[in-house]
Scaffold this active site. Sequence first.
Site, PDB file in Angstrom:
ATOM      1  N   ASP A  51      18.796  28.974   6.432  1.00 26.01           N
ATOM      2  CA  ASP A  51      18.999  27.810   5.701  1.00 26.01           C
ATOM      3  C   ASP A  51      17.412  26.426   6.061  1.00 26.01           C
ATOM      4  OD1 ASP A  51      21.116  27.343   3.924  1.00 26.01           O
ATOM      5  OD2 ASP A  51      22.197  27.581   6.063  1.00 26.01           O
TER       6      ASP A  51
ATOM      7  N   ASP B 123      15.746  32.815   9.432  1.00 24.28           N
ATOM      8  CA  ASP B 123      16.630  32.514   9.392  1.00 24.28           C
ATOM      9  C   ASP B 123      16.990  32.034   8.288  1.00 24.28           C
ATOM     10  OD1 ASP B 123      18.644  30.043  10.508  1.00 24.28           O
ATOM     11  OD2 ASP B 123      17.430  28.410   9.731  1.00 24.28           O
TER      12      ASP B 123
END
Length: 259
Positions: A15, A13
């Site tokens: 963020d 991922d």
Amino acid sequence: MTELKPIESWLTDMDGVLMHEGVPIPGADAFIKKLRDSGKPFLVLTNNSIYTARDLHARLNRIGLEVPIENIWTSALATARFVDSQRPNGTAYVIGEAGLTTALHEAGYILTDADPDFVILGETRTYSFEALTKAIRLINNGARFIATNPDNTGPSTEGVLPATGSVAALITKATGKEPYFVGKPNPLMMRTGLNAIGAHSESSAMIGDRMDTDVLAGLEAGMTTYLVLTGLTSKADLDRFPFRPTKVVESIADLVDLV
């Protein structure tokens, strides 16, 4: 317990794992560099459908994270791949930004409000009452309802913002039709991403900061999962979930030596 296979490819991922509010998380640059030097397939994923991969490449590059465009996978790209597999060269009425419309154009889709095959809802900072009304009427007239991701809120410097999941709920309330969500935690996003880099789930790992999207998606796709504590999930949150990641680490810096 089944012995884990060596990790040959990585999905992570963005963020909360590589960056937080526009600032790189310590160790993220070393992790990306190690991946690139190793030659192992990898993808940086995001449920945000606003930006194109080219946009995100530039944003990451500005903070010192050199991620090639082809190593970025968004819910917009996964959505375009999905609808193309369902109805090649179809038509769609789209609420969203350039990340979504560009992906659909590149998949051969025609964007129209005249009897479209799909209504596709993505992320935007300017949801229009007029556009939502049109989407509701098109769905009531038979268009199939797709949403890029189920996230209910998104971050901003002023606080949370309503995101795709919340707006999808409004449309569902008005139409009685639930959307098909393509982005995490749907394992479809992971599987299409793995296919894009020629990787296999049993020898791949997913790194995320959220149990309900990143870890769940990786788990359901059959991947090794790593939860980092630099984002939205704390150790105290773990017992709220009926599933566990393969391993919990403090940050991405703890995974550099595993590449």
